[in-house]
Write a protein that holds these residues in place. Structure first.
Motif, mmCIF file in Angstrom:
data_model
loop_
_atom_site.group_PDB
_atom_site.id
_atom_site.type_symbol
_atom_site.label_atom_id
_atom_site.label_comp_id
_atom_site.label_asym_id
_atom_site.label_seq_id
_atom_site.Cartn_x
_atom_site.Cartn_y
_atom_site.Cartn_z
ATOM 1 N N VAL A 153 -5.060 3.626 10.814
ATOM 2 C CA VAL A 153 -5.803 3.622 9.546
ATOM 3 C C VAL A 153 -6.474 2.270 9.363
ATOM 4 N N ASP A 154 -7.809 2.274 9.212
ATOM 5 C CA ASP A 154 -8.544 1.024 9.064
ATOM 6 C C ASP A 154 -9.661 1.209 8.031
ATOM 7 N N GLY A 155 -10.282 0.135 7.642
ATOM 8 C CA GLY A 155 -11.471 0.179 6.780
ATOM 9 C C GLY A 155 -11.234 0.970 5.499
ATOM 10 N N ASP A 156 -12.156 1.897 5.210
ATOM 11 C CA ASP A 156 -12.046 2.684 3.985
ATOM 12 C C ASP A 156 -10.830 3.613 4.018
ATOM 13 N N GLY A 157 -10.272 3.853 5.190
ATOM 14 C CA GLY A 157 -9.017 4.591 5.273
ATOM 15 C C GLY A 157 -7.898 3.816 4.584
ATOM 16 N N LEU A 158 -7.966 2.487 4.657
ATOM 17 C CA LEU A 158 -6.970 1.652 3.980
ATOM 18 C C LEU A 158 -7.164 1.690 2.470
ATOM 19 N N PHE A 159 -8.421 1.785 2.046
ATOM 20 C CA PHE A 159 -8.703 1.957 0.615
ATOM 21 C C PHE A 159 -8.052 3.247 0.121
ATOM 22 N N LEU A 160 -8.211 4.298 0.912
ATOM 23 C CA LEU A 160 -7.625 5.599 0.566
ATOM 24 C C LEU A 160 -6.103 5.527 0.506
ATOM 25 N N VAL A 161 -5.516 4.929 1.537
ATOM 26 C CA VAL A 161 -4.059 4.882 1.652
ATOM 27 C C VAL A 161 -3.444 3.970 0.585
ATOM 28 N N THR A 162 -4.107 2.861 0.292
ATOM 29 C CA THR A 162 -3.585 1.938 -0.717
ATOM 30 C C THR A 162 -3.478 2.636 -2.071
ATOM 31 N N ASN A 163 -4.407 3.548 -2.330
ATOM 32 C CA ASN A 163 -4.374 4.289 -3.596
ATOM 33 C C ASN A 163 -3.553 5.566 -3.514
ATOM 34 N N ASN A 164 -3.001 5.857 -2.343
ATOM 35 C CA ASN A 164 -2.239 7.097 -2.178
ATOM 36 C C ASN A 164 -1.266 6.906 -1.008
ATOM 37 N N LEU A 165 -0.222 6.138 -1.292
ATOM 38 C CA LEU A 165 0.690 5.715 -0.229
ATOM 39 C C LEU A 165 1.407 6.878 0.440
ATOM 40 N N SER A 166 1.520 7.995 -0.272
ATOM 41 C CA SER A 166 2.240 9.146 0.304
ATOM 42 C C SER A 166 1.574 9.635 1.596
ATOM 43 N N LEU A 167 0.308 9.254 1.799
ATOM 44 C CA LEU A 167 -0.394 9.708 3.005
ATOM 45 C C LEU A 167 0.180 9.108 4.282
ATOM 46 N N VAL A 168 0.901 8.004 4.177
ATOM 47 C CA VAL A 168 1.503 7.407 5.378
ATOM 48 C C VAL A 168 3.009 7.207 5.244
ATOM 49 N N GLN A 169 3.530 7.411 4.039
ATOM 50 C CA GLN A 169 4.947 7.170 3.807
ATOM 51 C C GLN A 169 5.824 7.976 4.773
ATOM 52 N N GLY A 170 6.777 7.275 5.398
ATOM 53 C CA GLY A 170 7.695 7.958 6.291
ATOM 54 C C GLY A 170 7.051 8.475 7.564
ATOM 55 N N ASN A 171 5.903 7.898 7.931
ATOM 56 C CA ASN A 171 5.242 8.324 9.171
ATOM 57 C C ASN A 171 5.332 7.224 10.228
ATOM 58 N N PRO A 172 6.301 7.349 11.152
ATOM 59 C CA PRO A 172 6.487 6.306 12.173
ATOM 60 C C PRO A 172 5.333 6.254 13.170
ATOM 61 N N LEU A 173 4.421 7.219 13.103
ATOM 62 C CA LEU A 173 3.268 7.217 14.002
ATOM 63 C C LEU A 173 2.009 6.699 13.296
ATOM 64 N N ALA A 174 2.177 6.117 12.097
ATOM 65 C CA ALA A 174 1.027 5.558 11.379
ATOM 66 C C ALA A 174 0.933 4.059 11.614
ATOM 67 N N ILE A 175 -0.282 3.603 11.888
ATOM 68 C CA ILE A 175 -0.555 2.176 12.080
ATOM 69 C C ILE A 175 -1.625 1.766 11.063
ATOM 70 N N LEU A 176 -1.330 0.769 10.260
ATOM 71 C CA LEU A 176 -2.325 0.242 9.332
ATOM 72 C C LEU A 176 -2.820 -1.105 9.879
ATOM 73 N N THR A 177 -4.127 -1.311 9.855
ATOM 74 C CA THR A 177 -4.686 -2.541 10.430
ATOM 75 C C THR A 177 -5.547 -3.294 9.404
ATOM 76 N N PRO A 178 -4.918 -3.822 8.344
ATOM 77 C CA PRO A 178 -5.695 -4.482 7.282
ATOM 78 C C PRO A 178 -6.201 -5.869 7.669
ATOM 79 N N ASN A 179 -7.415 -6.204 7.219
ATOM 80 C CA ASN A 179 -7.881 -7.596 7.308
ATOM 81 C C ASN A 179 -7.353 -8.351 6.081
ATOM 82 N N VAL A 180 -7.756 -9.580 5.925
ATOM 83 C CA VAL A 180 -7.165 -10.428 4.890
ATOM 84 C C VAL A 180 -7.337 -9.830 3.493
ATOM 85 N N TYR A 181 -8.498 -9.247 3.221
ATOM 86 C CA TYR A 181 -8.742 -8.694 1.884
ATOM 87 C C TYR A 181 -7.960 -7.392 1.676
ATOM 88 N N GLU A 182 -7.969 -6.554 2.721
ATOM 89 C CA GLU A 182 -7.280 -5.267 2.622
ATOM 90 C C GLU A 182 -5.763 -5.479 2.526
#
Lengths: 326, 326
Positions: A153-182
């Motif tokens: 999950v990167d870019g606007d996907g992080l915007f989505l996930v930050t506002n809806n954490l359940s989309l990645v919660q408990g998913n050991p196959l999820a990788i988030l790659t935020p930059n400093v702002y994200e």
């Protein structure tokens, strides 16, 4: 909190790349080196999904797909005949209110029939922030999790996930790659506090644990990676150039390496205590490769280095670390 | 009239480039080396805004946007995945009379939400002369002035401004870059007389003063630059080739250098009497870089030199003057 909290290990990233990169065996078939899909590309953005998808191919995946809007598809197709581009996403402006439910369900059906074939998906490059499109992508993410498909999950996907954490919660196959702002927004949302340099690694571990099971690569001067248990970093120097698009190379590369690492871990049994999270290995390898390629590109192009120049060096950078056999 | 009227100084342009070009610092983040936007690109023209926007990236900006019509957007996007292209402008043929007010207001809102992020905008490359589109762009220019965003005006943007001087009047962050024809029209309109070679520099100063506070770079054999106080020129030989599109390289390059110069002047306090207008510095640097790059391109391609060949040498030309550190 894990025993290792606070300790950040520098990864032996070259060894990781060598370990997880599969040999190029003549008996292999198309697809066995990886099938990646990028979910992104809308009316506004077409470069980002292209960079992610072409990088996946250049790292060594056999097939690279893009799922985007119709507007974006024509353009992304024109960038390269190497990609398979599906013009199936829709933005609010093109869908009547009373058709939303049926369009959304149709989009999910179309993506779902492909999903099982993918070794990893990347959600976010050039996704934009249209509410209807993000709702559809949320459904796709839930489906990917159910189907056990690793998801970067990167870019606007992080915007989505930050506002809806359940989309990645408990998913050991999820990788988030935020930059400093994200990363800052993620910490504020999840931990209810500001980023604290002093306790950076503890905070990263806490973030992974609070979200639950995910792997996070915090991009910066060093890329710092945690799955909530250990913290590893890659600090090999890349390039001082900060042109937009480098994050897209990274997400596409991590997708390939994560799927290779997962395959490696699944097929090479190791004692539980020595088992490393394959998502972490994917992040380490992707980070190193981008840094090496960026370094080569900067050496050649200096200040005028753009993202395409870096992609050009992915192959050489991987070959230097891990030569393909003849 | 200023004391220096009539005296044209040859700029030490290499020294200017070295002074204002920011060091490439490893700790910097994406965007800090500059975010540029080009307002231009319509049904008829797509090359000009592309040349301006890609030149900004090749000079060293981190992000380069284009705001254009839908027709133009698909094509400009397909030229390069490096650009962020917003298909939001409209021409008369696509807007019903009774919708003009609402469409115009929507366009301004969409551009305005991005405006604060930009370090400089370029108005004019491939803008065309559609009256509705030019009305919308007038609103965008007024908004940029209120937001203190430096604005380079070239091509059809000069047509717009010549007929509506209030769009740049009293804007010390406005740069006009007329060629010989555009300059002639400007002089006729503002000074009510013809261009006079004998008193060229006095006339240029008078033009800046009469419009009020703007910086003008009069392009020609030498590029002559004035902010109504001093007159400086860059006469380094470039190339005898006069292929269309070189003005677009210049406007994109000047945008980057002007934003760097502004940052330099804002962060390096200097005695008032020694303070140089950063817009002037941006013009000097942009002029020199284009001339160097055109010279290299002509050396290689001779009569067949086209604009893309010159863009290819922007990086090397800057590196020769001001090497990026390792």
């Amino acid at each position: 909190m894990a025993a290792s909290a606070g300790t950040v290990y520098e990864a032996d990233a070259e060894a990781v790349v060598r370990r997880i990169t599969p040999p190029l065996d003549r008996a292999r078939h198309k697809g066995q080196a990886g099938k990646i899909a990028v979910i992104g590309g809308c009316r506004e953005y077409t470069g980002a999904p292209y960079f992610a998808a072409i990088s996946a191919l250049k790292v060594g995946a056999d097939l690279s797909h893009v799922f985007c809007t119709k507007d974006a598809a024509t353009v992304i197709k024109s960038y390269s005949p190497e990609l398979i581009v599906h013009p199936i996403l829709e933005e609010s402006y093109s869908v009547r209110d009373d058709q939303r439910a049926s369009v959304s369900s149709k989009i999910l059906t179309e993506v779902a029939k492909w999903m099982e074939r993918f070794d990893c998906i990347v959600v976010g490059p050039g996704l934009g922030r249209d509410s209807f499109l993000l709702d559809c992508v949320s459904n796709i993410m839930r489906h990917a999790q159910q189907a056990n498909i690793p998801t970067v999950v990167d870019g606007d996907g992080l915007f989505l996930v930050t506002n809806n954490l359940s989309l990645v919660q408990g998913n050991p196959l999820a990788i988030l790659t935020p930059n400093v702002y994200e990363y800052k927004r993620l910490v504020q949302k999840v931990l209810n506090c500001d980023v604290d340099e002093e306790t950076a690694s503890e905070q990263l571990i806490a973030l992974c644990q609070k979200i639950g099971d995910v792997t996070i690569m915090q991009k910066g001067k060093a890329d710092v990676i945690s799955d909530g248990k250990t913290v590893t970093q890659v600090s090999t120097f890349g390039s001082p150039r900060r042109c937009g698009g480098q994050g897209d190379i990274l997400s596409g590369s991590v997708a390939v390496f994560a799927s290779w690492a997962r395959h490696f871990v699944l097929t090479n049994e190791q004692p539980t205590e020595k088992r490393v999270n394959p998502m972490t290995l994917g992040c380490i390898a992707g980070s190193l490769l981008l840094r090496k390629a960026a370094s080569h590109a900067f050496e050649k192009n200096k200040r005028s280095t753009v993202t395409s120049d870096i992609i050009e060096f992915l192959g050489k950078s991987l070959e230097d670390i891990c030569p393909a056999e003849h």
